[in-house]
Design an enzyme around this catalytic site. Structure first.
Site, PDB file in Angstrom:
ATOM      1  N   ASP A  11     -32.084  62.689  98.412  1.00 21.17           N
ATOM      2  CA  ASP A  11     -31.527  63.191  99.674  1.00 21.17           C
ATOM      3  C   ASP A  11     -30.361  62.301 100.062  1.00 21.17           C
ATOM      4  O   ASP A  11     -30.541  61.099 100.269  1.00 21.17           O
ATOM      5  CB  ASP A  11     -32.590  63.140 100.780  1.00 21.17           C
ATOM      6  CG  ASP A  11     -33.636  64.232 100.602  1.00 21.17           C
ATOM      7  OD1 ASP A  11     -33.367  65.213  99.887  1.00 21.17           O
ATOM      8  OD2 ASP A  11     -34.727  64.100 101.192  1.00 21.17           O
ATOM      9  N   ASP A 130     -38.611  76.768 102.049  1.00 25.33           N
ATOM     10  CA  ASP A 130     -39.506  75.871 102.775  1.00 25.33           C
ATOM     11  C   ASP A 130     -40.580  76.691 103.466  1.00 25.33           C
ATOM     12  O   ASP A 130     -40.469  76.993 104.657  1.00 25.33           O
ATOM     13  CB  ASP A 130     -38.714  75.076 103.834  1.00 25.33           C
ATOM     14  CG  ASP A 130     -37.609  74.218 103.222  1.00 25.33           C
ATOM     15  OD1 ASP A 130     -37.772  73.768 102.084  1.00 25.33           O
ATOM     16  OD2 ASP A 130     -36.591  74.009 103.901  1.00 25.33           O
TER      17      ASP A 130
END
Lengths: 258, 207
Positions: A11, A130
């Site tokens: 990330d 997600d």
């Protein structure tokens, strides 16, 4: 024999790799290119980079970083975050990335999947999603798709969305469980398995990996083709080699020489 | 100079970067004369066979690619391997370059085997020939495969099929896998290709 892939996830926030739990408490972990080299040399089968602040700051993805990674490592890597058009996808691909991952954008504009697949081939277009457990009537699988870093519910059934994305041209699906993400308590096996059984393309388990057994379960029980790891390797508690060793001992086809 | 043939069949960046990483001088070109003048030629390709053949025709590259495949060190990759053969089942059936004899087929639908095959798979190498070592793993992304043929030097299995993952005829070498995405082992293969001496075309009796 085709081996099961381990994919470290990096990330990236303002040019640095960070790790947080459910997008909070971000800790600086290092330079993306240095970490990419380290993981590639350490046996990672693939890498994924998410430019996690690009969308929120409404700026395009950091192409310089993609170019630097492509020069430094020669294994496949995917890039997500900050992509809002086919032109953005093209920049990322031409910079040397193997795949582009789209998530919230594809929910808003599903045609981007078809456009990307037509332009670059299905193998380049990864749908990230997600899902969260849900009892919404419109979600018979029991899982609902969320967007914008879990901030918004969409009312869309996760399994139906996966099937539709593949029909549109997605070549791979990353199932990143909101409930499991950052917990290191194991992948959400139920939704991963539901999607792996529902689509003809590879499925990547994501969110929750803490020990090698979690990956073994994702491959054996949830029928995932690949698994994303983050905290368990970023923290140096486990190396890719150690995880692969355990996978190999559990009888899972694993790439052991690199 | 090594020339990477650009016939609008996919992204050539990673091929170029990998060759540069092992010290090769590279030019990416879609010009037939540049291909003809190259010391060695890399013929990559991702995408659909029909488009690829049409692009080669439009760009006037067919003769240059045929001649290069016959006369100098030549490396086909992925679709760039498949279209060297006679014909592919892709896009309802497409006649290809016919530089090597054989057919390209689609993987059958087998439970538990996703198509395309995406990931690292091992290659069984027949005999020592400088490019491959038996059992090495490379990165594959493909839905179609080349049938085993007399020029097979590497075999791989997927979806119940054993296919030609590497072929060689004289200075012509081609791989279904992506050496440019196969880490250190892939780079070693590219380095071996760059180090093959260019020889006279008579070396290859089949040509």
């Amino acid at each position: 024999m085709l081996t099961k892939r381990i994919i470290p996830c990096l990330d990236v926030r303002n040019g640095r790799v960070t790790k947080g739990v459910k997008f909070k408490n971000n800790i600086d972990l290092g330079d993306p290119v240095e970490m990419a080299v380290e993981y590639s040399d350490g046996g990672a089968d693939e890498l994924v980079f998410y430019d996690i602040t690009a969308s929120a700051e409404q700026r395009p993805i950091d192409i310089g970083m993609v170019e630097s990674v492509a020069k430094a490592v020669h294994i496949p890597f995917a890039v997500g975050g900050g992509i809002s058009s086919v032109a953005d996808m093209e920049r990322v691909i031409l910079a040397g990335a193997e795949k582009i991952s789209v998530n919230s954008l594809a929910v808003r504009n599903p045609a981007i999947i078809a456009d990307g697949a037509r332009e670059f081939g299905r193998q380049c277009v990864v749908l990230g999603m997600d899902p969260v457990k849900s009892d919404t009537p419109g979600c018979p699988s029991g899982y609902e798709v969320t967007t914008r870093g879990y901030r918004e519910l969409t009312g869309m059934d996760a399994v139906e969305w996966a099937k539709r994305a593949v029909d549109l041209g997605a070549g791979e699906i990353v199932v990143n469980s909101v409930d499991a993400d950052g917990t290191r308590q194991g992948f959400e096996l139920t939704i991963t398995r539901l999607i792996a059984d529902a689509v003809p393309v590879p499925v990547v388990a994501s969110g929750g990996a803490g020990v090698p057994k979690h990956l073994i379960d994702a491959f054996n029980l949830a029928r995932a083709d690949a698994a994303i790891v983050a905290g368990m390797v970023h923290s140096k508690e486990w190396t890719i080699a150690q995880i692969k060793d355990e996978m190999h001992r559990a009888g899972i086809p694993t790439r052991l020489h690199w | 100079m090594t020339v990477i043939v650009d016939y609008r069949a996919g992204n050539l960046t990673s091929v170029r970067l990998a060759i540069e990483a092992v010290g090769g001088m590279v030019q990416v070109s879609s010009d037939p004369d540049t291909v003809a003048a190259a010391d060695r030629v890399v013929f990559p390709g991702v995408g659909a066979a029909k488009n690829a053949m049409e692009n080669l025709r439009e760009l006037g590259l067919i003769d240059a690619v045929r001649e290069a495949a016959r006369s100098k060190p030549f490396l086909g990759i992925c679709l760039g391997m498949q279209i060297l053969f006679d014909r592919t089942e892709e896009d309802g059936g497409v006649d290809c370059l016919g530089i090597l004899p054989g057919q390209v087929r689609r993987f059958p639908n087998v439970t538990g085997c996703k198509v395309p095959e995406i990931g690292w798979n091992s290659v069984s190498a027949n005999a020592p020939h400088g490019f491959l070592n038996d059992g090495e793993e490379f990165y594959f992304v493909h839905s179609y495969y080349v049938e085993l043929n007399p020029f097979t030097v590497g075999r791989t299995s997927y979806a119940g099929v054993e296919f030609a993952s590497a072929v060689r005829r004289g200075q012509l070498f081609a791989t279904q896998f992506h050496p440019e995405k196969s880490g250190r082992i892939g780079l070693a293969l590219l380095r071996a290709f760059l180090n093959t001496p260019a020889t006279e075309k008579q070396e290859c009796p089949q040509c």
